[in-house]
Each structure stands twice: as structure tokens, then as C-alpha cells.
Design a protein around this motif. Structure first.
Motif, PDB file in Angstrom:
ATOM      1  N   GLY A   1      -3.137 -16.829 122.954  1.00 28.90           N
ATOM      2  CA  GLY A   1      -3.564 -17.590 121.780  1.00 28.90           C
ATOM      3  C   GLY A   1      -3.027 -19.005 121.788  1.00 28.90           C
ATOM      4  N   LEU A   2      -1.744 -19.163 122.106  1.00 29.04           N
ATOM      5  CA  LEU A   2      -1.135 -20.490 122.163  1.00 29.04           C
ATOM      6  C   LEU A   2      -1.774 -21.335 123.267  1.00 29.04           C
ATOM      7  CD1 LEU A   2       1.064 -22.429 121.170  1.00 29.04           C
ATOM      8  CD2 LEU A   2       2.634 -21.370 122.808  1.00 29.04           C
TER       9      LEU A   2
ATOM     10  N   VAL B   1      -5.285 -22.610 122.094  1.00 32.69           N
ATOM     11  CA  VAL B   1      -5.271 -23.694 121.100  1.00 32.69           C
ATOM     12  C   VAL B   1      -4.881 -25.020 121.751  1.00 32.69           C
ATOM     13  CG1 VAL B   1      -4.109 -24.559 119.036  1.00 32.69           C
ATOM     14  CG2 VAL B   1      -4.827 -22.159 119.154  1.00 32.69           C
ATOM     15  N   VAL B   2      -3.805 -25.014 122.531  1.00 37.02           N
ATOM     16  CA  VAL B   2      -3.339 -26.253 123.165  1.00 37.02           C
ATOM     17  C   VAL B   2      -4.367 -26.776 124.161  1.00 37.02           C
ATOM     18  CG1 VAL B   2      -1.558 -27.246 124.669  1.00 37.02           C
ATOM     19  CG2 VAL B   2      -0.914 -25.657 122.847  1.00 37.02           C
TER      20      VAL B   2
ATOM     21  N   LEU C   1      -7.664 -26.350 124.168  1.00 35.17           N
ATOM     22  CA  LEU C   1      -8.830 -26.919 123.496  1.00 35.17           C
ATOM     23  C   LEU C   1      -8.529 -28.311 122.950  1.00 35.17           C
ATOM     24  CD1 LEU C   1     -10.255 -23.799 121.600  1.00 35.17           C
ATOM     25  CD2 LEU C   1     -11.220 -24.958 123.607  1.00 35.17           C
ATOM     26  N   ALA C   2      -7.316 -28.505 122.426  1.00 38.35           N
ATOM     27  CA  ALA C   2      -6.925 -29.843 121.962  1.00 38.35           C
ATOM     28  C   ALA C   2      -6.897 -30.824 123.140  1.00 38.35           C
ATOM     29  CB  ALA C   2      -5.558 -29.779 121.291  1.00 38.35           C
TER      30      ALA C   2
ATOM     31  N   ALA D   1      -8.094 -23.045 128.789  1.00 37.02           N
ATOM     32  CA  ALA D   1      -8.660 -22.464 127.564  1.00 37.02           C
ATOM     33  C   ALA D   1      -9.392 -21.160 127.872  1.00 37.02           C
ATOM     34  CB  ALA D   1      -9.614 -23.466 126.909  1.00 37.02           C
TER      35      ALA D   1
END
Length: 282
Positions: free
Chosen positions: A91-92, A95-96, A98-99, A139
């Protein structure tokens, strides 16, 4: 980069850590590219008769080497993780990553147009584009780990990133090396140029023909041309310069034009000599 390092350590993700290392070289590459571009803009002076324009090619070659070294490190680490997989917080990572995709896409858009005209900027652009791919792979790995719990997706994504890094490295090194070796640019075939010159009016012979690239977008040519004894050397030179500019896009040319002693029509490219009879030339 700092965010990737923290997230990579917390989430135990090689894909994020590998790209953080890549982003470290991105910062250096962009800095080097900026300095090289500023130096290349300085006018020629003293012994630097072409100025500092080839610093751009040196920067591109340095970027290619760093990309290759990072790729080798990522491959080594990924193989180790495939053999001995570690828990990854999918999950982490997702998120990172995709940013990171959003930020890298914005940077690549800024550099895209200039990368077509400068090998130096292209080196920086390839760094950023591989970031987009690296974040995308990370991702995807994060999402698959969340869905399946299989941690080997992380090193597999890292290997995909390494393949992109190696491809970019090879492209930059190949293009910068041929410029350093002064090979003729792909847009200017020396044989075609020589034959185009030798069929011009009054031209008898063309030899010592050299075509090379000084830096990105800066091809150059020099040649020794012999014309018929009654020809106007200056008029012949102007016609040849016009042909070189219109047909081959060569504007930085040095032509030595002299009168010939005999009417032999030749084109000499290095050691190779192509001959035409007077009838063929007409």
C-alpha cells in the motif's frame, strides 16, 4: 528522492530505493546539464575555437555512464531479493509511486521539446522519462503485492526498471561516442555529398572531404575542390555552399577551391576514390 528513501526503508521496497538512487543521479545529471549548457553558450575565444560546445556531449556521456552503473546495482539487488524475498508494504509503495508518476510526468513535459535539439538535454530527459517508468513499475508492483501478497513482484519491477536504465544508457553512450569519434551525422552521407559536389558545373575533383558533428545540431564540413582552369573559383565556391546548405543542411563549411591541371573527375572520401568519366559528369 527523500520521500522515496523514507518510504522505501519503511515499506522495505527495493523498487522505491532503486529509483531513489536513480533520482540522486537525476539531480546530478540535471545540474551537470545546466552547467554544460551555460558553458556551451560562451563565445569562442583563444585556443577554444569552437567554444565549450562539446561540454554538452561530455555531459550526455557522463549521464549514460551513471545510468548504466545504477542499472547494474539494481539488477544485483533484485536478483538477491528474488532468491531471498522480504516483506514489502504494498500500500505504501503504491501511494508513493503514484505521486512520483505525476511529478516525473510534469518534469518530462518541460524537457521534451528541448530534448529533440540537444543531446545534453536529451540525457536529462531520459533520466526523467525512466523515472516515470520506474514509478509506474513500482506502483504496479505495489498494487499486485496488495492483491496477492507475493513480495517478489517488487524485485521483478526493479528488473524492469533496470532494463529501461540500460536501454537509455546504451542510447546516450552510442550517440555521444560517435560525436567524439567525429563520425559523419546520419543526416549527411559523405558519399552522397561528394557526388553532389562533383557534378556541379566546372568541378573536376573533390578530395579531403570530411563531415563531422561539433555538438548537437552543429554539423560541419571541409573539403578541397578542384575546378576547371578557366572557372571562377569564388563563384564555384558560392554555388557549392548553396548546394550544401539547401540539400544537406550544412551551413558551417570550409571549402578550398583551386584550379585543376587535368580534367579527371574524382570524389575522394578518406582512402576511397570514386571516379566518373567526363560523359557521366555531364
Amino acid at each position: 528522492m527523500a520521500g522515496e528513501i523514507v518510504a522505501g526503508m519503511v515499506g522495505n521496497s527495493l523498487a522505491l530505493l532503486a529509483d531513489a538512487g536513480h533520482m540522486l543521479t537525476d539531480a546530478a545529471a540535471l545540474g551537470f546539464a545546466l552547467v554544460a549548457s551555460a558553458m556551451a553558450a560562451r563565445p569562442a575565444a583563444g585556443r577554444w575555437t569552437f567554444g565549450y560546445s562539446r561540454l554538452e556531449i561530455l555531459a550526455a556521456q557522463a549521464n549514460g555512464i551513471t545510468l548504466g552503473l545504477i542499472a547494474l546495482w539494481v539488477i544485483w539487488s533484485a536478483v538477491h531479493r528474488l532468491v531471498s524475498p522480504e516483506d514489502v508494504r504494498g500500500g505504501l509503495v503504491l501511494v508513493v509511486a503514484l505521486a512520483g508518476v505525476v511529478v516525473s510526468l510534469a518534469a518530462s513535459v518541460v524537457l521534451a521539446r528541448a530534448s529533440r535539439a540537444s543531446l545534453n538535454v536529451r540525457g536529462a530527459f531520459l533520466h526523467v522519462v525512466t523515472d516515470v517508468a520506474a514509478f509506474g513499475a513500482a506502483a504496479l508492483a505495489g498494487g499486485l503485492i496488495l492483491a496477492t501478497g507475493w513480495n517478489r513482484f517488487d524485485p521483478i519491477a526493479s528488473l524492469a526498471v533496470a532494463a529501461l536504465l540500460l536501454w537509455s544508457s546504451v542510447q546516450l553512450l552510442r550517440e555521444s561516442t560517435v560525436i567524439f569519434l567525429e563520425r559523419a551525422p546520419s543526416s549527411a552521407d559523405p558519399d552522397a555529398i561528394g557526388r553532389a559536389l562533383v557534378v556541379e558545373d566546372d568541378v573536376v575533383e573533390v578530395h579531403d572531404l570530411h563531415v563531422w558533428t561539433v555538438t548537437s545540431g552543429f554539423p560541419a564540413l571541409s573539403a578541397h575542390v578542384l575546378v576547371t582552369p578557366d572557372a571562377d573559383c569564388h563563384a564555384a565556391r558560392r554555388r557549392l555552399e548553396h548546394t550544401l546548405s539547401e540539400r544537406f543542411g550544412l551551413t558551417h563549411t570550409t571549402l578550398q577551391v583551386d584550379h585543376a591541371e587535368q580534367a579527371t573527375t574524382t570524389v575522394e572520401l578518406g582512402e576511397a576514390v570514386a571516379r566518373r568519366t567526363p560523359v557521366e559528369r555531364r
